[in-house]
Design an enzyme around this catalytic site. Structure first.
Site, PDB file in Angstrom:
ATOM      1  N   ASN A   1     -20.500   5.048  70.463  1.00 21.72           N
ATOM      2  CA  ASN A   1     -21.385   4.025  69.912  1.00 21.72           C
ATOM      3  C   ASN A   1     -22.408   4.587  68.928  1.00 21.72           C
ATOM      4  O   ASN A   1     -22.945   3.843  68.111  1.00 21.72           O
ATOM      5  CB  ASN A   1     -22.109   3.318  71.068  1.00 21.72           C
ATOM      6  CG  ASN A   1     -23.243   2.434  70.581  1.00 21.72           C
ATOM      7  OD1 ASN A   1     -23.023   1.385  69.986  1.00 21.72           O
ATOM      8  ND2 ASN A   1     -24.478   2.864  70.820  1.00 21.72           N
TER       9      ASN A   1
ATOM     10  N   TYR B   1     -21.719   2.799  54.995  1.00 21.36           N
ATOM     11  CA  TYR B   1     -21.565   2.307  56.371  1.00 21.36           C
ATOM     12  C   TYR B   1     -20.213   1.611  56.552  1.00 21.36           C
ATOM     13  O   TYR B   1     -19.462   1.901  57.490  1.00 21.36           O
ATOM     14  CB  TYR B   1     -22.704   1.347  56.700  1.00 21.36           C
ATOM     15  CG  TYR B   1     -22.605   0.711  58.065  1.00 21.36           C
ATOM     16  CD1 TYR B   1     -22.985   1.408  59.209  1.00 21.36           C
ATOM     17  CD2 TYR B   1     -22.130  -0.588  58.211  1.00 21.36           C
ATOM     18  CE1 TYR B   1     -22.892   0.826  60.464  1.00 21.36           C
ATOM     19  CE2 TYR B   1     -22.034  -1.179  59.463  1.00 21.36           C
ATOM     20  CZ  TYR B   1     -22.413  -0.465  60.582  1.00 21.36           C
ATOM     21  OH  TYR B   1     -22.320  -1.038  61.833  1.00 21.36           O
TER      22      TYR B   1
ATOM     23  N   ASP C   1     -27.660  16.029  68.829  1.00 23.50           N
ATOM     24  CA  ASP C   1     -27.385  15.539  67.491  1.00 23.50           C
ATOM     25  C   ASP C   1     -25.879  15.645  67.270  1.00 23.50           C
ATOM     26  O   ASP C   1     -25.339  16.744  67.114  1.00 23.50           O
ATOM     27  CB  ASP C   1     -28.142  16.386  66.462  1.00 23.50           C
ATOM     28  CG  ASP C   1     -27.895  15.920  65.032  1.00 23.50           C
ATOM     29  OD1 ASP C   1     -27.043  15.035  64.819  1.00 23.50           O
ATOM     30  OD2 ASP C   1     -28.553  16.457  64.121  1.00 23.50           O
TER      31      ASP C   1
ATOM     32  N   LYS D   1     -17.024   2.728  58.972  1.00 26.96           N
ATOM     33  CA  LYS D   1     -16.529   1.895  60.067  1.00 26.96           C
ATOM     34  C   LYS D   1     -15.060   1.525  59.869  1.00 26.96           C
ATOM     35  O   LYS D   1     -14.301   1.406  60.844  1.00 26.96           O
ATOM     36  CB  LYS D   1     -17.393   0.633  60.203  1.00 26.96           C
ATOM     37  CG  LYS D   1     -18.806   0.917  60.691  1.00 26.96           C
ATOM     38  CD  LYS D   1     -18.808   1.617  62.048  1.00 26.96           C
ATOM     39  CE  LYS D   1     -20.196   1.773  62.616  1.00 26.96           C
ATOM     40  NZ  LYS D   1     -20.224   2.412  63.944  1.00 26.96           N
TER      41      LYS D   1
END
Length: 259
Positions: A97, A163, A69, A167
């Site tokens: 990734n 999100y 994790d 990013k």
């Protein structure tokens, strides 16, 4: 493993989040180009193991699966350490990734929900990169680090505030890391994919897929190997003078006028 062109022959690579479609696609392309690959996963152990078996059985490539994790800083460091130990003390490429993409309205979002995304998508990138760079700077020859960002880093979508913000931060982390690690021969870049196809996507989100196909000049969704190809390039000698760059892989959607 028999490579397509051997661009990554002799390299040892760690791909995080390799239990998912994009991660598996990246890991398979690295192996096809001659790299020994460590596939990290959190929950997708079976899928990662299947990919690793495919690498070993298709020409005798080398592959290892590690589970962790990555919201835990020490787990990040352990995964990097295990990858390097398996690689004979070397780690030449890291692909960050691993990530999550939940949907949530911003007005009702809690700090815990925000942190769950940021810790996975951004903090793990910081910790894994820092750990990998320590190995790369001491092995001679440096290495490459590639973060998987998103076109949502600059083009926000509804319900994706956490999100998109994570990013965007990943892109800036790569630029900052490129600036500070360059003197050690370590290159750091990002790949920003558009919509990548996965099993069941067309059935689950038919209107979204149709909109994307109409918007993309190439007329199709991306494939995991499209992202893999970009990562192979950035880890190869062909990109030896490329660092701090965000490589957009979206079939041309970002070129579409917004007005």
């Amino acid at each position: 493993m028999s490579g397509l062109s051997g661009l990554l022959e002799g390299q040892v690579a760690l791909v995080t989040g390799a239990g998912g479609g994009i991660g598996r696609g990246i890991a398979l392309r690295f192996a096809q180009e001659g790299a020994a690959v460590v596939l990290h996963c959190r929950t997708g152990v079976e899928a990662a193991e299947e990919a690793a078996r495919g690498i070993r059985e298709s020409g005798g490539g080398r592959a290892l699966v590690v589970q962790a994790d990555l919201t835990d800083e020490e787990a990040c460091r352990r995964v990097v350490r295990e990858a390097a130990e398996w690689g004979g003390g070397r780690l030449t490429a890291l692909v960050n990734n691993a990530g999550v993409q939940p949907t949530r309205e911003l007005p009702g979002m809690t700090v815990a929900q925000w942190r769950a995304v940021v810790d996975t998508n951004l903090s793990s990138v910081f910790a894994c990169t820092q750990a990998a760079a320590e190995i790369m700077r001491g092995q001679g020859g440096g290495g490459s680090v590639t973060h998987i960002a998103s076109i949502e880093a600059s083009r926000p979508a509804p319900l994706h505030a956490h999100y998109s913000a994570s990013k965007a931060a990943v892109v800036m982390h790569a630029r900052s890391a490129a600036l500070e690690y360059g003197r050690f021969g370590i290159r750091v870049n990002t790949v920003s994919p558009g919509l990548i196809d996965r099993e069941g996507l067309a059935e689950a989100w038919p209107e979204g897929v149709r909109r994307w196909e109409r918007a993309a000049p190439t007329g199709r969704l991306g494939r995991p190997e499209d992202v893999g190809d970009a990562c192979v390039f950035l880890a190869s000698r062909l990109a030896s003078w490329v660092t701090g760059h965000d490589l957009v892989v979206d079939g041309g959607v970002s070129a579409r006028p917004t007005w």
